[in-house]
Design a protein around this motif. Structure first.
Motif, mmCIF file in Angstrom:
data_model
loop_
_atom_site.group_PDB
_atom_site.id
_atom_site.type_symbol
_atom_site.label_atom_id
_atom_site.label_comp_id
_atom_site.label_asym_id
_atom_site.label_seq_id
_atom_site.Cartn_x
_atom_site.Cartn_y
_atom_site.Cartn_z
ATOM 1 N N PRO A 13 0.812 -1.231 0.000
ATOM 2 C CA PRO A 13 0.000 0.000 0.000
ATOM 3 C C PRO A 13 0.839 1.271 0.000
ATOM 4 O O PRO A 13 0.490 2.243 -0.671
ATOM 5 N N GLY A 14 1.966 1.243 0.743
ATOM 6 C CA GLY A 14 2.810 2.436 0.790
ATOM 7 C C GLY A 14 3.353 2.784 -0.585
ATOM 8 O O GLY A 14 3.367 3.959 -1.001
ATOM 9 N N MET A 31 -6.803 9.230 -4.145
ATOM 10 C CA MET A 31 -5.768 8.176 -4.194
ATOM 11 C C MET A 31 -6.412 6.810 -4.376
ATOM 12 O O MET A 31 -5.922 5.989 -5.167
ATOM 13 N N VAL A 32 -7.522 6.552 -3.649
ATOM 14 C CA VAL A 32 -8.210 5.256 -3.780
ATOM 15 C C VAL A 32 -8.627 5.041 -5.227
ATOM 16 O O VAL A 32 -8.396 3.971 -5.816
ATOM 17 N N LEU A 43 -7.791 -0.055 -2.383
ATOM 18 C CA LEU A 43 -7.298 0.151 -1.022
ATOM 19 C C LEU A 43 -8.471 0.450 -0.100
ATOM 20 O O LEU A 43 -9.281 1.347 -0.384
ATOM 21 N N GLY A 44 -8.595 -0.281 1.003
ATOM 22 C CA GLY A 44 -9.611 0.030 2.006
ATOM 23 C C GLY A 44 -9.203 1.276 2.774
ATOM 24 O O GLY A 44 -8.018 1.634 2.786
ATOM 25 N N PRO A 45 -10.145 1.960 3.432
ATOM 26 C CA PRO A 45 -9.800 3.206 4.148
ATOM 27 C C PRO A 45 -8.781 2.996 5.262
ATOM 28 O O PRO A 45 -7.894 3.835 5.455
ATOM 29 N N GLY A 46 -8.888 1.866 5.985
ATOM 30 C CA GLY A 46 -7.937 1.592 7.067
ATOM 31 C C GLY A 46 -6.545 1.343 6.525
ATOM 32 O O GLY A 46 -5.548 1.827 7.065
ATOM 33 N N THR A 47 -6.466 0.594 5.422
ATOM 34 C CA THR A 47 -5.165 0.312 4.790
ATOM 35 C C THR A 47 -4.548 1.608 4.261
ATOM 36 O O THR A 47 -3.360 1.871 4.436
ATOM 37 N N LEU A 48 -5.401 2.423 3.606
ATOM 38 C CA LEU A 48 -4.902 3.673 3.019
ATOM 39 C C LEU A 48 -4.317 4.589 4.099
ATOM 40 O O LEU A 48 -3.178 5.060 3.968
ATOM 41 N N TYR A 49 -5.094 4.834 5.170
ATOM 42 C CA TYR A 49 -4.598 5.792 6.167
ATOM 43 C C TYR A 49 -3.485 5.211 7.034
ATOM 44 O O TYR A 49 -2.666 5.972 7.574
ATOM 45 N N GLY A 50 -3.441 3.864 7.161
ATOM 46 C CA GLY A 50 -2.277 3.254 7.815
ATOM 47 C C GLY A 50 -1.020 3.559 7.012
ATOM 48 O O GLY A 50 0.013 3.947 7.565
ATOM 49 N N ILE A 52 -0.643 6.030 4.767
ATOM 50 C CA ILE A 52 -0.370 7.475 4.793
ATOM 51 C C ILE A 52 0.347 7.861 6.094
ATOM 52 O O ILE A 52 1.326 8.614 6.076
ATOM 53 N N ALA A 53 -0.123 7.306 7.231
ATOM 54 C CA ALA A 53 0.499 7.643 8.525
ATOM 55 C C ALA A 53 1.963 7.190 8.548
ATOM 56 O O ALA A 53 2.840 7.935 9.006
ATOM 57 N N ARG A 54 2.232 5.978 8.042
ATOM 58 C CA ARG A 54 3.622 5.480 8.055
ATOM 59 C C ARG A 54 4.512 6.321 7.141
ATOM 60 O O ARG A 54 5.630 6.678 7.494
ATOM 61 N N LEU A 55 3.979 6.650 5.947
ATOM 62 C CA LEU A 55 4.783 7.434 5.002
ATOM 63 C C LEU A 55 5.043 8.841 5.537
ATOM 64 O O LEU A 55 6.139 9.379 5.394
#
Lengths: 113, 307
Positions: A13-14, A31-32, A43-50, A52-55
Motif C-alpha cells: 500500500p505504501g 488516491m483510492v 485500497l480500504g480506508p484503514g489500509t490507506l490511512y495506515g 499514509i500515517a507510516r509514510l
C-alpha cells in the motif's frame, strides 16, 4: 489468468500511495480511485490511512493545507520521490530479469517486450 | 444514521486518539465515500488494531515526537497496572497460605518480585502524583473541565473500590470459619460469586483509572520536555516490570515439583498471573524502546558529525 488471493503480491500500500502521488498532490479518496484505475487494487480506508500515517511519519509524503480537514491533500517529498524512484528501478530490473528467464524456459508465459 | 454508518463511526473511534486527531476526519470521509460494506469494516478494524500495535505519528516532527512520548507513557502505565494486579494475584496464589515448596531459590525469587513491585509502585506513584499536579493545577486555573474531570476520576474510583473492598472483607470475616473462607458446601457458591464479582470490579476499576488518566494526559497535551521525564521513568518502570516477570516465572517454575503443594486452582491463578506479567513486560519494552529512540533522535549531533 485471474489472480488468486494466495498468489505473491507486489502491491504494497505504501508503494501504491507513493506511485499515486508521483503525478501531483491528491486527497485520500482521489488516491483510492487513482490506485484502483491504474493497478486494479482497491485500497480500504484503514489500509490507506495506515500507509499514509507510516509514510508521513518517515517524511516520504507531507500534507498540504486543504480547504477542508476532511479532504486534506498530500504530496511527495523529495525523499519520497527518491525512495519511489529507487523502488521502481529495482522493480523494473526484477521485471526484466523475470521476463527474460520466462522467455527462455516458459516462452508461452514470457509475454512481449 | 444507518446501522452501517454507525458501525463505521464506531470503528473510526476505535483508532488511537493521536491517530484520530490527525486522520480521523479524513478516514471517516473516505470510508463514507468508498462504502464497500463489511469489507471496509474489516479493513477499518484491522487498521485500528495495527495503529495500536505499531503506532505511526504524522504532523510536524515536534508534534510527532510529543505524540510518541505520550504513547509510551500511557502504554507503560497500562502495562504497569496489569503487572501490579498480576503480581498481587501471583502472591495470593503462592503465599496465602504459603506453599510448602516456596523455599530456597523459589522463595528468594518470590521475595525479589514483591520487593521490585513495592519499589516500582513507589516510583510510579511519585511520578504520577508530580505529573498529576503539573497537569491538573493549570487546568483548574483555566477551568478546563475536559481535563479536570478525567484527572479527578481515578481518585473517585479508588475510593469506591476501597469501600467495596472493605464490605467484601467484612463479608469474608462473617462467613469465615477459624480464619479461612470455605468455597465449598452450603453458601460456597455465594462466597465464590462475591469474590468473583469483587475481582471483576477490581479489573474494571483499574481499567477505568488508566483510561481516565490517559484521557487527561492526552487532553492536557503536556510539553515534550515534561513527557521526556515521564518517558525516562517509564523506561525505568519497564526494567522493573521485566525483573518482576522474570522473578515470578522463576518462582513458578520451582513450584511445579511433586511436593510443592501447588493445587490446580492456585496453579491456574499463578500461571495466568505470570503470563500477564510477561505480556506486560514485552508490551512495555517495545513501547519504551520506541520512546527512548525518539528521545535519542532529539539529542543534538556532536561536533564534526554530518546530519
Amino acid at each position: 489468468m485471474p489472480r488468486r488471493a494466495e498468489d505473491p503480491r507486489w502491491s504494497d500500500p505504501g508503494l501504491l500511495v507513493l506511485g499515486s502521488l508521483a503525478d501531483g498532490p491528491k486527497h485520500g479518496y482521489a488516491m483510492v480511485r487513482d490506485v484502483e484505475d491504474t493497478t486494479g487494487v482497491r485500497l480500504g480506508p484503514g489500509t490507506l490511512y495506515g500507509a499514509i500515517a507510516r509514510l508521513e511519519s518517515r517524511g516520504l509524503i507531507e500534507a498540504l493545507d486543504g480547504d477542508e480537514s476532511r479532504r486534506r491533500p498530500y504530496r511527495l517529498t523529495s525523499r519520497g520521490a527518491e525512495v519511489l524512484g529507487a523502488q521502481l528501478v529495482a522493480m523494473q530490473r526484477f521485471a526484466g530479469m523475470g521476463r527474460r528467464r520466462l522467455a527462455r524456459h516458459a516462452p508461452a508465459f514470457g509475454g512481449g517486450a | 444514521m444507518t446501522t452501517r454508518a454507525r458501525l463505521r463511526a464506531a470503528l473510526v473511534r476505535a483508532y488511537p486518539p493521536s491517530f484520530r486527531a490527525r486522520y480521523g476526519g479524513e478516514l471517516a470521509a473516505v470510508a463514507a465515500d468508498t462504502d464497500r460494506g463489511w469489507r471496509d469494516h474489516v479493513d477499518l478494524a484491522r487498521g485500528a488494531l495495527r495503529a495500536w500495535a505499531v503506532p505511526a505519528f504524522g504532523g510536524d516532527p515536534a508534534e510527532r515526537r510529543r505524540a510518541r512520548l505520550e504513547a509510551t507513557t500511557l502504554t507503560v502505565l497500562a502495562a504497569w497496572s496489569a503487572s501490579l494486579l498480576a503480581a498481587a494475584t501471583f502472591s495470593k496464589a503462592v503465599d496465602d497460605p504459603r506453599l510448602p515448596g516456596l523455599r530456597g531459590v523459589a522463595w528468594d525469587a518470590g521475595r525479589t518480585a514483591n520487593g521490585v513491585a513495592v519499589v516500582l509502585g513507589a516510583v510510579v506513584l511519585a511520578t504520577g502524583l508530580a505529573t498529576w499536579l503539573v497537569l491538573t493545577v493549570p487546568a483548574m486555573r483555566a477551568r478546563r473541565r475536559d481535563v479536570v474531570v478525567p484527572a479527578a476520576a481515578p481518585a473517585a474510583v479508588v475510593v469506591l473500590w476501597l469501600g467495596v473492598t472493605a464490605l467484601v472483607g467484612l463479608f469474608a470475616r462473617h462467613v469465615s470459619v477459624r480464619g479461612s473462607v470455605a468455597l465449598t458446601g452450603p453458601g460456597g457458591a455465594l462466597v465464590l460469586g462475591v469474590l468473583a464479582a469483587w475481582a471483576a470490579l477490581t479489573l474494571v476499576c483499574a481499567a477505568a483509572c488508566v483510561g481516565a488518566a490517559g484521557l487527561a494526559l492526552h487532553r492536557a497535551a503536556l510539553s515534550a520536555p515534561r513527557l521526556a521525564r515521564t518517558t525516562l521513568v517509564a523506561a525505568l518502570a519497564t526494567a522493573g516490570i521485566a525483573v518482576q516477570a522474570a522473578a515470578a516465572a522463576y518462582c513458578l517454575a520451582g513450584l511445579f515439583g511433586p511436593h510443592a503443594g501447588l493445587d490446580p486452582y492456585d496453579a491456574v491463578l499463578a500461571t495466568g498471573a505470570v503470563v500477564v506479567q510477561v505480556g506486560a513486560a514485552m508490551t512495555a519494552s517495545v513501547s519504551a524502546g520506541r520512546g527512548i529512540r525518539s528521545l535519542r533522535a532529539e539529542l543534538p549531533s556532536g561536533p564534526g558529525t554530518v546530519a
